[in-house]
Enzyme design. Sequence first.
Site, mmCIF file in Angstrom:
data_model
loop_
_atom_site.group_PDB
_atom_site.id
_atom_site.type_symbol
_atom_site.label_atom_id
_atom_site.label_comp_id
_atom_site.label_asym_id
_atom_site.label_seq_id
_atom_site.Cartn_x
_atom_site.Cartn_y
_atom_site.Cartn_z
ATOM 1 N N GLY A 111 29.660 86.514 76.176
ATOM 2 C CA GLY A 111 28.580 86.870 75.268
ATOM 3 C C GLY A 111 28.172 88.313 75.447
ATOM 4 O O GLY A 111 28.274 89.114 74.550
ATOM 5 N N ILE A 134 28.026 80.905 79.873
ATOM 6 C CA ILE A 134 28.836 81.907 79.163
ATOM 7 C C ILE A 134 29.856 82.543 80.096
ATOM 8 O O ILE A 134 30.382 83.620 79.832
ATOM 9 C CB ILE A 134 27.934 82.978 78.518
ATOM 10 N N GLY A 135 30.113 81.839 81.187
ATOM 11 C CA GLY A 135 31.065 82.358 82.163
ATOM 12 C C GLY A 135 30.389 82.731 83.470
ATOM 13 O O GLY A 135 31.024 83.137 84.428
ATOM 14 N N GLY A 160 19.375 83.286 83.310
ATOM 15 C CA GLY A 160 19.781 81.892 83.204
ATOM 16 C C GLY A 160 19.723 81.123 84.510
ATOM 17 O O GLY A 160 19.160 80.029 84.582
ATOM 18 N N ARG A 172 18.034 84.438 96.353
ATOM 19 C CA ARG A 172 18.908 83.380 96.877
ATOM 20 C C ARG A 172 20.223 83.343 96.107
ATOM 21 O O ARG A 172 20.218 83.385 94.871
ATOM 22 C CB ARG A 172 18.205 82.032 96.752
ATOM 23 N N LYS A 206 30.724 82.119 95.355
ATOM 24 C CA LYS A 206 31.951 82.478 94.636
ATOM 25 C C LYS A 206 31.621 83.019 93.249
ATOM 26 O O LYS A 206 32.073 84.111 92.877
ATOM 27 C CB LYS A 206 32.867 81.242 94.522
ATOM 28 N N GLY A 250 23.902 88.823 86.881
ATOM 29 C CA GLY A 250 25.005 89.187 85.988
ATOM 30 C C GLY A 250 25.025 90.633 85.552
ATOM 31 O O GLY A 250 26.082 91.188 85.277
ATOM 32 N N GLU A 251 23.867 91.251 85.477
ATOM 33 C CA GLU A 251 23.829 92.602 84.930
ATOM 34 C C GLU A 251 23.732 93.687 85.988
ATOM 35 O O GLU A 251 24.130 94.834 85.758
ATOM 36 C CB GLU A 251 22.636 92.704 83.963
#
Lengths: 729, 328, 170
Positions: free
Chosen positions: A243, A470-471, A513, A614, A619, A690-691
């Site tokens: 996304g 979204i992965g 998320g 946390r 992985k 993620g970012e």
Amino acid sequence: MTAHLKQDEPDTANFLDTMKQGVLGKPVSRIEGLAKVTGTAPYAAEYPVENLAEGVLVTATIVRGEVVSIDKDAALAMPGVLAVIDDKCLTTRAAQGTANEAPQQNPRKVDYWGQPIAVIVAESFEQARDAAKHLSVEYREEEGAPLDPSAVEPEEQEDETVDQGDLAHAMARADHAADLEISTEGHASAAMEPHAAIAEWDGDKVTVYASLQMLNYNITELADSLGVDEDRVRLVSRYVGGGFGSKLGVSEEVVAAAIAARAVGRPVRVVMSRQQVFQCVMRRSETKQRLRLASDGEGRLDGFGHEALVSNLPEEDFAEPVLQSSHFLYGGKNRALKLEVARIHRMTAGSVRAPGEAVGMPALEVAMDVLAEKTGVDPVELRIRNIPDCNPEEDLPFSSHKLAECLQQGAEKFGWDAGARKPRQTRDGEWWVGTGMASAARVHNVGEARARVTLRPDGTAEVRTDMTDIGTGTYTIVAQMVGEMLGLGVDDVLVQLGDTDFPRGSGSGGSWGGASIGSAVYLACRALREKLAKKAGTEESDLALRNGAVEGGKSLADLLDGQELSEEGHYEPGEIADTHTASGFGAFFAQVRVNRFTGETRVDRMLGAFGFGRVLNAKTARSQCLGGITWSIGAALTEALHFDPRDGHLVNCDLAEYHVPVNRDVPEVEVLMVEERDPVASPIQAKGIGELGMCGGAGAIANAIYNACGARVLDFPMTPDRVLAAMPD
Amino acid sequence: MRPFDLQRPDSLEHARNLSTGETATLIAGGTNLLDLMKLQVEVPERVVAIDRLGMNEIQATEDGGLRIGALVTNTATANDARIRSDYPVLARAILAGATQQLRNRATTGGNLCQRTRCYYFTNIDQPCNKREPGSGCGAIEGIARLHGVLGTSSSCIATYPGDMAVAMSALDATVEIVSADGSERSVPVRDFHLLPGDTPWRDNVLETGEIITAVTLPALVEGKQLYRKVRERSSYAFALVSVAAIIAMEGDTIARADLAFGGLAHKPWYDPRLSDLLVGKAPDAALFDSAADLLLENAQGYGENDFKIPLARRTLAAVLAEATETEL
Amino acid sequence: MPDTITINGTDHTLPSDPRVSLLDFLRHDLGLSGTKKGCDHGQCGACTVIVNGMRINSCLTLAALHDGDDVTTIEGLGTPENPSALQAAFVEHDGYQCGYCTPGQICSATAMLDEIKAGFASDASESLDGEMEASADEIRERMSGNLCRCGAYANIVAAIRDVASQGETA
């Protein structure tokens, strides 16, 4: 039953750490992994729906104006064509993230080259694509649409403006000052799965299989676009092929598929071509930035200035939040920050992975490197010296802050040489070799989220929420959370995501998320544990569950005694967001080589050290960081949207000419996770991941290029031509 | 794609007969043609598949060279033992292009006929004299980053995008062509592609109905062979500038210097004057600079691609330095 | 002229519309949606399948021209119950995120390991002669025809190297 929490207070109990299963945080392989690697995981365009017709969007070939007429008859006469639809409810832009209402509609009004104006439906894809290319459209063009962001009077985003002390004075009296203008080009999300939707009506209810990040908002956006009640819409996105912001809001093909399916009375699939994905979803705005840093002789900041000009279409609320982390990353009591938006008629600007920091942080970190050179302070030390005790603009405490640890541990692991730095000290054949570093920062967000967790009589669990994966690893961390709380292995947890028939999750975006849905699941499990504790005759806080049983006691199945237990967790961000500054922090280190003849840059190795609360899965968290670093390489070296100066159309609208990194661009990458518990970030003490991995990384590469060859490149991406232009003889 | 009539003849003769019309096109690997047909840049009414007509062998020629059949894949050419040992510049050029997946399909003849990657050519809603004669050139006043700096015209500044043909140009290979009536002709690769002039729709010398049957490499040549490709990412990208070089030394002087350039023009750029300038001289920075002066004396940038002029100069210097083992 | 194609060991009749790409034939006509469409123009590698032992972009080839060919898609390499070594290694090494490019990556890697064994050279090969090695640099170049926007390249290389080294010891 619903277990609800609106977090107004820090949570320092770290209840999760008292659980016994020991599965949370572990490097568990993705539970949906085998479905993905065997090609059996269904993405939006792949649901087996009978009697499917194919829709193809038709896009405008003018910049601004109106569609006067469309020759529908000619198209309808083509083989297989079922309908030519220019319904006024068709959307012409994608919704912005969390818009929660219909985006721009009315396809008769054109605001940018490439805007959808109609959808053609045919029996087969080839027929629809051919007819779409052939559709004859008459326009009335409104000349003179502004296209160049530098040529219009910009609008100031006043809530971003900071004017504190006297920066000009601070610059004038500083022992050392850096004043730089830095530009970045536009970026595309370029998720590998093109935007796609299959819509199927059953009476007055529509089901749309789509590729969307935030179903909780998307359902409202779609219902509003169609003018129907939300309870007549079901959205399904079990697998989303990437996304990166481009699927935050409902996009044009989703609405088009629903309208077309209603019009032709049978299911319709609309898949955007790759060119359409580039041209009519979202771009990250280009930026022009000015950085001003004023310091004393030891590099301590007294003045901090960051201004940025970005662009967007008229009527769009979104402005690339370039300054987001600049507000609090470094001290300096004299501060001037300003964000301006130029209204131009290029395609919509919106969220692309790490909106704001993705381009703001690299620029800031180049300025810091310039200051480090001027002051003679080691770049790592310079940053440590300037970490403020609290948010320097709002006097708010930080929720937790691991920047210093990331800088120190990252430097050590990378083998950073803190000695005197000078360009062109190492040559390997044709290549200059050098190192550079940068800080990472990305604000932490959370969103409202609900999830239902059901303990089945056999002692296994099922989770249902419309949250997406979204992965990022949602499926797996949700299973781990349930496993940890209820004493189950991940194999005993069935996770069902991506269906609005389930309780509404937060959706995936803004790195929120994991913390948001994780908290909802956590709350549901707390409530289940209450009930289990009662059955076990103990307090919830004393209930030790492990491997499907109470430790030293009954199995869950025995405890349940044929019953099913089900609870919904409901998490809401609370006042705590206003009383603290919460952010992920980190550090990037890069070694690059620059060809002294051609200016080509190759990254030899990179390391990222990050503190984001946390870790829920070591992985998948590491993979998120790897992904961010890969994006850093693209932003640093190759990614740039090019717009035609006369009609504003996106020129390089495909994957051949918009250069996302290829495998060979990405070297050995090391990730160091500096684990912490953030009591403010969420009741599970986790922050976004993620970012963060791309919030500054391109700056580390820029600084390494300078150290390698002496080229101080101030325009991203640093393509060979730009490196050569900046390279001293 | 527009509907078309697909034919798959079983002989070259039959193929020639089928492909005589203006609206017929040949398909071999199809990696470029289908890309363009989906965009409706190419709209043939008939597609003649020649993929099963043989022409897929690499054979030794009588004068010591190699004849590469038109349907030999790029993969097969790059991995042929004779090509690898005797014509490494060709193997290297092919391997620097595209991806393994594409090279597995792409053929010798198809690669020669590869069309430009100009963004205005591939977008049918933009002007392009190559695609639609008389519609204008979108690139000259637009975004010309990919575009040519040598041999451009006021009607077209597109570049030939390939790598293979650049090496073949340096090697002075020959294209074998059979015409619709069965007659055969040979054209040096150096003359095969055309400059745009005022007929930019013509990429090369092929006439309607003509079919490439092979490319012939001359006998093994002495010297070091290099292919250098400068690109924005490290793989899977078209050249900003590329150089194919065959350089031989005799003692301290250059004895042979065959150079061809990609990314600069509507064709692989070969300038015979470079060889004249370099041969017989001792390599040094000044000589390489003179060579670049000569190469680029008529170079013209179009804003976005101005950088190609200094980049070509520097890449040429790097290649000459490497080939002659000169320290710069 | 035969008009059948063998896909994962099963014969299928080719489509009547000559425009249909092998990719659309697999996805739309046969429901073999494991093969992905990422760009439809040979620019991403998501559609990679193995035809007669060679990996190709199934988007850039007409299905009708594959009569008699033997095609292996991701569905033919393994199943969730019985994954191939590479499929298992991608799971173990987290060689994906969203999973959309993954079938193409795995088909590509499957063929690539055979290419290395067969001595195919690459742009990363120091020498064009001799045996080729499944080194990290070689794998990176040879896998550059498969874009992964999530940025899982480092893990993809790790997964492939893992299988390649097993192959050497086996």
